[in-house]
Write an enzyme that holds these catalytic residues in place. Structure first.
Site, mmCIF file in Angstrom:
data_model
loop_
_atom_site.group_PDB
_atom_site.id
_atom_site.type_symbol
_atom_site.label_atom_id
_atom_site.label_comp_id
_atom_site.label_asym_id
_atom_site.label_seq_id
_atom_site.Cartn_x
_atom_site.Cartn_y
_atom_site.Cartn_z
ATOM 1 N N TYR A 130 9.445 61.935 17.218
ATOM 2 C CA TYR A 130 8.221 62.469 16.606
ATOM 3 C C TYR A 130 8.298 64.006 16.565
ATOM 4 C CZ TYR A 130 3.280 63.813 16.591
ATOM 5 O OH TYR A 130 2.081 64.403 16.321
ATOM 6 N N LYS A 150 -2.660 55.712 19.563
ATOM 7 C CA LYS A 150 -2.170 54.845 18.479
ATOM 8 C C LYS A 150 -2.545 53.388 18.762
ATOM 9 C CE LYS A 150 -0.391 58.789 17.412
ATOM 10 N NZ LYS A 150 -1.177 59.703 16.625
ATOM 11 N N ARG A 206 -9.821 65.451 38.763
ATOM 12 C CA ARG A 206 -8.458 65.816 38.348
ATOM 13 C C ARG A 206 -7.411 65.122 39.226
ATOM 14 N NH1 ARG A 206 -6.521 70.459 39.837
ATOM 15 N NH2 ARG A 206 -8.541 71.506 39.763
ATOM 16 N N ASP A 231 9.683 56.466 24.636
ATOM 17 C CA ASP A 231 8.358 56.510 24.011
ATOM 18 C C ASP A 231 8.183 55.178 23.283
ATOM 19 O OD1 ASP A 231 6.204 56.836 22.274
ATOM 20 O OD2 ASP A 231 6.575 58.979 22.010
HETATM 21 N N1 PLP Z 1 4.708 59.839 20.391
HETATM 22 C C1 PLP Z 1 4.677 59.320 19.158
HETATM 23 C C2 PLP Z 1 5.720 58.319 18.757
HETATM 24 C C3 PLP Z 1 3.704 59.730 18.242
HETATM 25 O O1 PLP Z 1 3.704 59.224 17.008
HETATM 26 C C4 PLP Z 1 2.746 60.684 18.659
HETATM 27 C C5 PLP Z 1 1.694 61.156 17.740
HETATM 28 O O2 PLP Z 1 1.687 60.858 16.565
HETATM 29 C C6 PLP Z 1 2.818 61.195 19.946
HETATM 30 C C7 PLP Z 1 3.807 60.741 20.798
HETATM 31 C C8 PLP Z 1 1.856 62.231 20.418
HETATM 32 O O3 PLP Z 1 0.659 61.630 20.770
HETATM 33 P P1 PLP Z 1 -0.739 62.394 20.790
HETATM 34 O O4 PLP Z 1 -1.091 62.748 19.399
HETATM 35 O O5 PLP Z 1 -1.651 61.383 21.428
HETATM 36 O O6 PLP Z 1 -0.571 63.601 21.650
#
Ligand code: PLP
Length: 392
Positions: A110, A207, A56, A182
């Site tokens: 998101y 992704k 961890r 992000d």
């Molecule tokens: N940020 C974006 C732009 C996303 O599209 C997503 C998920 O679809 C996330 C964060 C969250 O990621 P995770 O599903 O790996 O927790």
């Protein structure tokens, strides 16, 4: 001293011989805990980060992934997480957001990010959403609220809006706010936020970075100082990525450039084809000249690369028509993710943006007929043929 069978079974084969050559791919270290010949060294590892002690607190395969992402994003360091959401959670917590010094966030983030921000900060009044592509509104919000952090996505989900990150970052810094981006949809192949002074870059590696639909993970790329604080935080948050996931993500990263290049080429062709279809009311793709942020995308992104995501609206379609269209797809899979080698189609009203409720969703411009296509690396003729038969 020769040990007995059960002792041998437990301990044999645990010494890694120094290899004569250099392995060409990284190892997976699943070890949770570490021993040292001298206990003083274990203390140093535990308390001064001078080595590995407990998974961890860090482990070698994770460190390799962190190095790789930091290199690609151009940051000093990166910290891996068990998911994109836990990476965002870590980045928000580290920013020390309070009602006095709140967060100003893009309204079109998101869905789960929108929900997380609300869960963490709405009740205390430490959260203000803004239309991030409206420069006047962004300036006013930063001036008025004096935020600790501004949160946005390089390419928003699912409307594919592109904020003016350089201008927003300059304005935020002039008002003592950090910027958290992000960068999941763009990836560092298209755009590196750090090049315009962004402080914290977050990815869902689930992704494009992973790219094969077999890893859930996240990462925060930032300065050494912030990374240090995130690692301390991670000791108690415990949202660590596993070593197998780190290894798979590393393996995915090796082909990120190839995949992105192909996905961008395919996505542009799909978007252009969709524009000519009478059943489609609207096509949203940053590579189309009619996209409101097309010029900005050209300035910011790698030349002639606009991402692998295409959103489009089925004409006069309610949920039942959208479902019918999705069920008719044969090659494109209707699934809630993106950035994979496979083409995936998602219905935001049903999945990523369901939690917003219809009213807020419509307010954000996400209509009942809007779908989001993550274009894969298949032959584009097959992707278009599948869309064509489903639309007919
Ligand atoms: N940020 C974006 C732009 C996303 O599209 C997503 C998920 O679809 C996330 C964060 C969250 O990621 P995770 O599903 O790996 O927790």
């Amino acid at each position: 001293m020769t040990n007995h069978f059960s002792t041998q079974a437990v301990h044999a084969g645990n010494e890694l011989p120094a290899p004569a050559g250099h392995p060409v791919s990284p190892a997976i270290y699943p070890a949770v805990t570490y021993t040292y010949d001298h206990l003083a060294n274990l203390s140093a590892a535990l308390h001064e980060n001078a080595g590995y002690s407990y998974a961890r607190y860090g482990s070698p395969t994770i460190a390799l992934l962190e190095q790789a992402v930091a290199t690609l994003e151009g940051t000093q360091e990166a910290v891996a997480y068990a998911s994109g959401m836990s990476a965002l959670h870590g980045a928000f917590a580290q920013a020390n957001i309070t009602p006095d010094r709140p967060v100003v966030a893009a309204r079109n983030v998101y869905g789960a990010t929108y929900t997380l921000l609300n869960q963490l900060y709405a009740a205390s009044g430490a959260l203000h959403f803004v239309e991030i592509t409206d420069w006047d509104a962004v300036q006013a919000a930063i001036e008025q609220y004096q935020p600790r952090a501004v949160v946005l996505e390089t390419i928003s989900n699912p409307l594919l809006k592109i904020p003016d990150i350089p201008a927003i970052t300059r304005w935020a810094h002039a008002h003592a706010a950090i910027v958290i981006v992000d960068n999941t949809f763009a990836t560092p192949y298209l755009y590196r936020p750090i090049d315009h002074g962004v402080d914290v870059v977050v990815h869902s590696v689930t992704k494009y970075l992973g790219g094969h639909g077999d890893v859930l993970g996240g990462v925060v790329a930032t300065t050494a100082q912030r990374a240090h604080e995130l690692r301390l935080q991670q000791r108690s948050f415990g949202a660590n990525l596993g070593p197998f996931e780190a290894w798979l993500t590393l393996r995915g990263l090796r082909t990120l450039a190839l995949r992105m290049r192909e996905q961008c080429v395919n996505a542009l062709q799909v978007a252009q084809w969709l524009q000519g279809q009478p059943a489609i009311a609207r096509v949203i793709y940053p590579g189309l000249p009619d996209h409101p942020n097309h010029d900005l995308a050209q300035q910011l992104f790698r030349a002639n690369h606009f991402g692998g995501m295409v959103s489009f609206e089925l004409r006069d379609a309610a949920e039942s028509e959208v479902f019918r269209f999705m069920e008719k797809l044969r090659l494109i899979q209707a699934a809630t993710s993106l950035g994979d080698i496979y083409s995936l189609l998602l219905y935001p009203a049903q999945s990523s943006h369901h939690a917003l409720g219809r009213e807020e969703r419509l307010r954000q411009g996400i209509g009942d007929g809007l779908v989001r296509l993550s274009v894969g690396i298949e032959d584009v003729r097959d992707i278009i043929a599948d869309l064509e038969q489903a639309l007919s």
